[in-house]
Write a protein that holds these residues in place. Structure first.
Motif, short mmCIF file in Angstrom:
data_model
loop_
_atom_site.label_atom_id
_atom_site.label_comp_id
_atom_site.label_asym_id
_atom_site.label_seq_id
_atom_site.Cartn_x
_atom_site.Cartn_y
_atom_site.Cartn_z
N LEU A 194 4.19 20.21 6.14
CA LEU A 194 3.47 21.26 6.87
C LEU A 194 4.10 22.64 6.66
N ASP A 195 3.34 23.54 6.05
CA ASP A 195 3.80 24.92 5.86
C ASP A 195 3.78 25.65 7.20
N LEU A 196 4.76 26.52 7.40
CA LEU A 196 4.86 27.26 8.66
C LEU A 196 3.77 28.32 8.77
N MET A 197 3.62 29.12 7.72
CA MET A 197 2.68 30.25 7.75
C MET A 197 1.37 29.84 7.09
N LEU A 198 0.33 29.68 7.91
CA LEU A 198 -0.96 29.22 7.43
C LEU A 198 -2.08 30.09 7.98
N PRO A 199 -3.17 30.23 7.25
CA PRO A 199 -4.34 30.91 7.82
C PRO A 199 -5.00 30.04 8.88
N GLY A 200 -5.51 30.68 9.91
CA GLY A 200 -6.23 29.95 10.94
C GLY A 200 -5.36 29.48 12.09
N LYS A 201 -4.36 28.69 11.80
CA LYS A 201 -3.45 28.18 12.83
C LYS A 201 -2.11 27.91 12.16
N ASN A 202 -1.02 28.42 12.77
CA ASN A 202 0.27 28.27 12.09
C ASN A 202 0.88 26.89 12.29
N MET A 211 0.85 -1.20 0.00
CA MET A 211 0.00 0.00 0.00
C MET A 211 0.88 1.25 0.00
N SER A 212 0.52 2.25 -0.80
CA SER A 212 1.32 3.46 -0.90
C SER A 212 1.20 4.30 0.37
N ASP A 213 2.29 4.99 0.72
CA ASP A 213 2.27 5.90 1.86
C ASP A 213 1.42 7.13 1.52
N ARG A 214 0.63 7.58 2.51
CA ARG A 214 -0.20 8.77 2.34
C ARG A 214 0.53 9.98 2.88
N ILE A 215 0.58 11.03 2.07
CA ILE A 215 1.23 12.28 2.46
C ILE A 215 0.18 13.38 2.51
N LEU A 216 0.07 14.04 3.65
CA LEU A 216 -0.85 15.18 3.77
C LEU A 216 -0.05 16.47 3.61
N ILE A 217 -0.41 17.24 2.58
CA ILE A 217 0.26 18.51 2.28
C ILE A 217 -0.60 19.63 2.84
N VAL A 218 -0.07 20.38 3.80
CA VAL A 218 -0.82 21.51 4.37
C VAL A 218 -0.15 22.78 3.84
N GLU A 219 -0.79 23.41 2.86
CA GLU A 219 -0.19 24.52 2.11
C GLU A 219 -1.29 25.43 1.60
N ASP A 220 -1.18 26.74 1.91
CA ASP A 220 -2.24 27.67 1.52
C ASP A 220 -2.03 28.28 0.14
N GLU A 221 -0.94 27.96 -0.54
CA GLU A 221 -0.74 28.40 -1.91
C GLU A 221 -1.24 27.31 -2.84
#
Length: 223
Positions: free
Chosen positions: A52-60, A1-11
């Protein structure tokens, strides 16, 4: 099974490109545009790695990293355009496993993801398939069929150990896992908590001692 990557990025463009490159490299890529629901999402269905992006809307990103480290050893790569040393150090102290600085090469991103997964292995859900049972909703734990009478700090420590059996946690990581606020505590506090936790686990199952000391590094959980 492939690894799941969650990208948290506001761009959106960057998030889409990163997802495309990860998919082409054989991963399952998911995206989130803000930090608001990331912690809940990780609790509900943890990915194998968080980009995980450092600068995000809502919660950094630093706040998200701190909250996740309180209950999980999920591999986290921080992404930031802020290269000041203090930000880098703070991120690492909070438990980030690697850094990528913007602007970055997408090929470099793929290489970093593979390197972190290779070094740490995929994230594992809380609660190993052994005698330990963790009830996060009820803030309770059991060991080999017996309920454990734990303090809040002891429960958080056991939950952190259970999130990744066999992984060695430093005292700093355990301190952050044991306390959700920013109180000032010492390494000795962790040693005391570990001593009490070991005693309670042995009381529940006398022939076991699942928390092992790793000289000069910290502690790990294994059965």
């Amino acid at each position: 099974m492939s690894d799941r990557i969650l990208i948290v990025e506001d761009e959106p463009k960057l998030a889409s490109l990163a997802a495309d490159y990860l998919t082409a490299a054989g991963f399952l890529a998911e995206t989130a545009a803000s930090g608001e629901d990331v912690v809940k999402r990780v609790r509900r269905n943890p990915p194998n790695l968080l980009l995980l992006d450092l600068m995000l809307p809502g919660k950094n990103g630093l706040d998200i990293c701190r909250e996740i480290r309180a209950f999980s050893s999920l591999p986290i790569i921080m992404v930031t355009a802020r290269v000041e040393e203090i930000d880098r150090l703070l991120g690492l102290e909070l438990g980030a496993d690697d850094y990528i600085c913007k602007p970055y090469s997408l090929r470099e991103m793929i290489a970093r993801v593979k390197a972190v997964l290779r070094r740490l292995g995929p994230a594992r859900p809380a609660g190993p398939a052994t005698g330990l049972k963790i009830d996060e909703a009820g803030f309770q734990a059991g060991f080999h069929g017996r309920a454990l009478d734990l303090t809040p700090a002891e429960f958080r420590l056991l939950r952190l150990f259970a999130s990744s059996p066999g992984r060695v946690f430093s005292r700093d990581q355990l301190l952050r896992g044991a306390y959700e606020d920013d109180r000032v505590v010492t390494d000795r506090s962790i040693d005391t908590h570990i001593k009490n936790l070991r005693r309670k686990l042995r009381d529940a199952a006398p022939d076991t001692d699942p928390i092992a000391s790793v000289y000069g590094v910290g502690y790990k959980y294994q059965e």
